[in-house]
Motif scaffolding. Sequence first.
Motif, PDB file in Angstrom:
ATOM      1  N   VAL A  98      31.564  24.234  13.108  1.00 40.71           N
ATOM      2  CA  VAL A  98      31.108  25.574  13.474  1.00 40.71           C
ATOM      3  C   VAL A  98      32.093  26.228  14.444  1.00 40.71           C
ATOM      4  O   VAL A  98      32.401  27.421  14.330  1.00 40.71           O
ATOM      5  CB  VAL A  98      29.697  25.514  14.090  1.00 40.71           C
ATOM      6  N   LYS A  99      32.605  25.444  15.389  1.00 37.84           N
ATOM      7  CA  LYS A  99      33.558  25.979  16.371  1.00 37.84           C
ATOM      8  C   LYS A  99      34.857  26.402  15.702  1.00 37.84           C
ATOM      9  O   LYS A  99      35.401  27.484  15.988  1.00 37.84           O
ATOM     10  CB  LYS A  99      33.838  24.910  17.432  1.00 37.84           C
ATOM     11  N   VAL A 100      35.359  25.560  14.815  1.00 36.77           N
ATOM     12  CA  VAL A 100      36.606  25.889  14.111  1.00 36.77           C
ATOM     13  C   VAL A 100      36.406  27.117  13.231  1.00 36.77           C
ATOM     14  O   VAL A 100      37.296  27.975  13.127  1.00 36.77           O
ATOM     15  CB  VAL A 100      37.080  24.681  13.272  1.00 36.77           C
ATOM     16  N   LYS A 101      35.242  27.212  12.596  1.00 42.43           N
ATOM     17  CA  LYS A 101      34.949  28.390  11.772  1.00 42.43           C
ATOM     18  C   LYS A 101      35.042  29.662  12.605  1.00 42.43           C
ATOM     19  O   LYS A 101      35.672  30.649  12.186  1.00 42.43           O
ATOM     20  CB  LYS A 101      33.546  28.270  11.173  1.00 42.43           C
ATOM     21  N   ASP A 102      34.436  29.646  13.783  1.00 41.33           N
ATOM     22  CA  ASP A 102      34.467  30.827  14.639  1.00 41.33           C
ATOM     23  C   ASP A 102      35.878  31.147  15.128  1.00 41.33           C
ATOM     24  O   ASP A 102      36.318  32.307  15.086  1.00 41.33           O
ATOM     25  CB  ASP A 102      33.543  30.615  15.843  1.00 41.33           C
ATOM     26  N   LEU A 103      36.589  30.137  15.585  1.00 45.12           N
ATOM     27  CA  LEU A 103      37.928  30.364  16.120  1.00 45.12           C
ATOM     28  C   LEU A 103      38.912  30.805  15.043  1.00 45.12           C
ATOM     29  O   LEU A 103      39.699  31.749  15.239  1.00 45.12           O
ATOM     30  CB  LEU A 103      38.436  29.092  16.801  1.00 45.12           C
ATOM     31  N   LEU A 104      38.874  30.130  13.905  1.00 47.96           N
ATOM     32  CA  LEU A 104      39.845  30.404  12.845  1.00 47.96           C
ATOM     33  C   LEU A 104      39.580  31.744  12.169  1.00 47.96           C
ATOM     34  O   LEU A 104      40.483  32.582  12.048  1.00 47.96           O
ATOM     35  CB  LEU A 104      39.815  29.273  11.814  1.00 47.96           C
ATOM     36  N   PHE A 105      38.331  31.962  11.731  1.00 42.75           N
ATOM     37  CA  PHE A 105      38.025  33.183  10.992  1.00 42.75           C
ATOM     38  C   PHE A 105      38.096  34.427  11.871  1.00 42.75           C
ATOM     39  O   PHE A 105      38.430  35.513  11.389  1.00 42.75           O
ATOM     40  CB  PHE A 105      36.645  33.079  10.348  1.00 42.75           C
ATOM     41  N   SER A 106      37.749  34.278  13.163  1.00 42.84           N
ATOM     42  CA  SER A 106      37.820  35.442  14.053  1.00 42.84           C
ATOM     43  C   SER A 106      39.258  35.891  14.276  1.00 42.84           C
ATOM     44  O   SER A 106      39.503  37.056  14.604  1.00 42.84           O
ATOM     45  CB  SER A 106      37.157  35.120  15.394  1.00 42.84           C
ATOM     46  N   LYS A 107      40.229  34.983  14.114  1.00 44.04           N
ATOM     47  CA  LYS A 107      41.636  35.344  14.250  1.00 44.04           C
ATOM     48  C   LYS A 107      42.230  35.825  12.922  1.00 44.04           C
ATOM     49  O   LYS A 107      43.056  36.737  12.896  1.00 44.04           O
ATOM     50  CB  LYS A 107      42.431  34.144  14.769  1.00 44.04           C
ATOM     51  N   LEU A 108      41.807  35.194  11.827  1.00 41.00           N
ATOM     52  CA  LEU A 108      42.345  35.585  10.516  1.00 41.00           C
ATOM     53  C   LEU A 108      41.716  36.865   9.995  1.00 41.00           C
ATOM     54  O   LEU A 108      42.368  37.648   9.306  1.00 41.00           O
ATOM     55  CB  LEU A 108      42.123  34.445   9.513  1.00 41.00           C
ATOM     56  N   PHE A 109      40.442  37.076  10.307  1.00 38.28           N
ATOM     57  CA  PHE A 109      39.713  38.245   9.795  1.00 38.28           C
ATOM     58  C   PHE A 109      39.072  38.985  10.980  1.00 38.28           C
ATOM     59  O   PHE A 109      37.857  38.999  11.138  1.00 38.28           O
ATOM     60  CB  PHE A 109      38.652  37.812   8.791  1.00 38.28           C
TER      61      PHE A 109
ATOM     62  N   ARG B  95      38.671  42.076  11.679  1.00 39.76           N
ATOM     63  CA  ARG B  95      37.860  43.259  11.401  1.00 39.76           C
ATOM     64  C   ARG B  95      36.594  42.957  10.606  1.00 39.76           C
ATOM     65  O   ARG B  95      35.697  43.788  10.550  1.00 39.76           O
ATOM     66  CB  ARG B  95      38.688  44.306  10.638  1.00 39.76           C
ATOM     67  N   SER B  96      36.556  41.819   9.963  1.00 42.74           N
ATOM     68  CA  SER B  96      35.420  41.547   9.082  1.00 42.74           C
ATOM     69  C   SER B  96      34.555  40.374   9.493  1.00 42.74           C
ATOM     70  O   SER B  96      33.521  40.119   8.879  1.00 42.74           O
ATOM     71  CB  SER B  96      35.933  41.304   7.649  1.00 42.74           C
ATOM     72  N   TYR B  97      34.960  39.641  10.553  1.00 42.61           N
ATOM     73  CA  TYR B  97      34.201  38.458  10.955  1.00 42.61           C
ATOM     74  C   TYR B  97      33.495  38.692  12.280  1.00 42.61           C
ATOM     75  O   TYR B  97      34.064  39.281  13.212  1.00 42.61           O
ATOM     76  CB  TYR B  97      35.141  37.248  11.077  1.00 42.61           C
ATOM     77  N   VAL B  98      32.241  38.234  12.358  1.00 46.94           N
ATOM     78  CA  VAL B  98      31.427  38.335  13.579  1.00 46.94           C
ATOM     79  C   VAL B  98      31.152  36.931  14.067  1.00 46.94           C
ATOM     80  O   VAL B  98      30.597  36.107  13.330  1.00 46.94           O
ATOM     81  CB  VAL B  98      30.101  39.079  13.313  1.00 46.94           C
ATOM     82  N   ARG B  99      31.537  36.637  15.286  1.00 46.51           N
ATOM     83  CA  ARG B  99      31.347  35.298  15.841  1.00 46.51           C
ATOM     84  C   ARG B  99      29.884  34.972  16.026  1.00 46.51           C
ATOM     85  O   ARG B  99      29.053  35.837  16.271  1.00 46.51           O
ATOM     86  CB  ARG B  99      32.093  35.161  17.175  1.00 46.51           C
ATOM     87  N   SER B 100      29.578  33.673  15.963  1.00 48.33           N
ATOM     88  CA  SER B 100      28.196  33.221  16.143  1.00 48.33           C
ATOM     89  C   SER B 100      27.791  33.235  17.601  1.00 48.33           C
ATOM     90  O   SER B 100      26.615  33.348  17.923  1.00 48.33           O
ATOM     91  CB  SER B 100      28.022  31.802  15.586  1.00 48.33           C
ATOM     92  N   TYR B 101      28.749  33.085  18.518  1.00 43.80           N
ATOM     93  CA  TYR B 101      28.432  32.974  19.939  1.00 43.80           C
ATOM     94  C   TYR B 101      28.845  34.243  20.657  1.00 43.80           C
ATOM     95  O   TYR B 101      29.850  34.826  20.342  1.00 43.80           O
ATOM     96  CB  TYR B 101      29.163  31.776  20.568  1.00 43.80           C
TER      97      TYR B 101
END
Length: 349
Positions: free
Chosen positions: A330-341, A343-349
Motif C-alpha cells: 500500500v505504501k509503495v502504491k501511494d509513493l510510486l503512483f503519486s509521483k508517476l501520475f 494529476r490523476s492519483y489521490v493518495r490514501s493517507y
Amino acid sequence: MEEIVLKWYSIVSVWIVFLSVVGSVYVLWKKECNHVSSAAELLGNQVPLLDQHQNDDFQEVYSCGSQSQSHSQQLWTSCWRGLHPGFLLLVRLLSLFVLTFFLSWDLHQWGASIFIYYTEWTYALVMVYFAIGSVVSAHGCWLYHTHIITHSRNIDESPGKGDLEDNSANITRLITKKDSDRESVKFQRQYYQEQDIQKAGFWGFLMQISFQISAGAAILTDIIFWCIIVPFVSNAHLGLNLLMGCMHTVNIVFLLLDTSINRLPFPWFRLAYFVLWSALYVIFQWIIHLCGFTWWPYPFLELSTPSAPLWYLVLAAFHIACYGMYALIVKVKDLLFSKLFTRSYVRSY
C-alpha cells in the motif's frame, strides 16, 4: 475426552498467545480511542460540495481532513481521480461472485468440515469484506449520483446575463432565492453527512478491519501453502488440484486488485486485529481438542511437543512480516503512483 497433560512447553505456548491477545487489546484501546475522539472533527474538515464544479473536484473534497481519520467517502471512492465509483463497485461485486463460486464448490466437495482450516476462515473473511464493500460502494454511487444531479440543477437555475440586464428587480429576487436554496441544501447536506458518518462509524469500521485482517491473513496462508506445504509435502498426500490451488490464490489476487483502485488506509496498529483473529482460531483449535478432537490440521499448533513455544514465537513474528508486506504494498502504491501520475492519483493517507 482427551486426557489433559500440562507440560511446561504447553503452558509457555498458552502464555505466548495470552500475552499477544492482551498486547493487541491494549494497542487497540490506545489507538482506536484516538480515532473515535477525532471523528467529531470530521464535519469541520469537510469542504462544502456546492462550490465544486467538476467531478475531479468532487473526489478532492473527499480527500481532505485529518490523515489519521479515515473518512466515510474513502470507503467507496477510487484513488484514481475521475474514475466513477461504479467501477469499484463492479470490481467488488465480481470478486464476491468468484469467491462465492469457489467456496460453494469447496463446500459441495468436502462439506462444512473444511472450516476446521484457517484458510477457510480467511477466505470467508475476504468474502465478508467484499460483501460489505459492495453495499458501501452501492451507497456511495447513490451519493455520487445525487451530488451530480444537485449540481446540474443549480447550473440550470442560474440566471442568464440577459435576464439580469432586463430587469434589475429579478437580480435581488434570484440572488435571494439562490442564497435561500443554498442554505437549505447546505443544511440538508450537513444532515446527510452526519447520517453518513454514523453509518460509516459501524460499517466503515467493520469494512476496514475485515480488509486489513484479510490482507495479512491471505498473505500468511498463501505463503505457507505455496512456499512450505506444496514444496515439502508429496502431492499424493496433499492431493493438490485446481480447486485447492484457486482457494489459495484468488483471495489475494482480488484483494490486490481492489487495493490498486481503493483509497483505504492501512495503519500499522491494526495489525492487532490480525493477531486477535489468528488467536481466535488457535483458541478454537484448543477447545475442539479438549473436547476430544485428536487431529491437528496444522501440526505446528500442537501443544504436546517441546518445540511448541518456538513454533508459536515463529508464528507471532510471521504475522508481523505478513502484515508488513501488505502495508509495504500500500505504501509503495501511494509513493510510486503519486509521483508517476501526479494529476490523476489521490493518495490514501
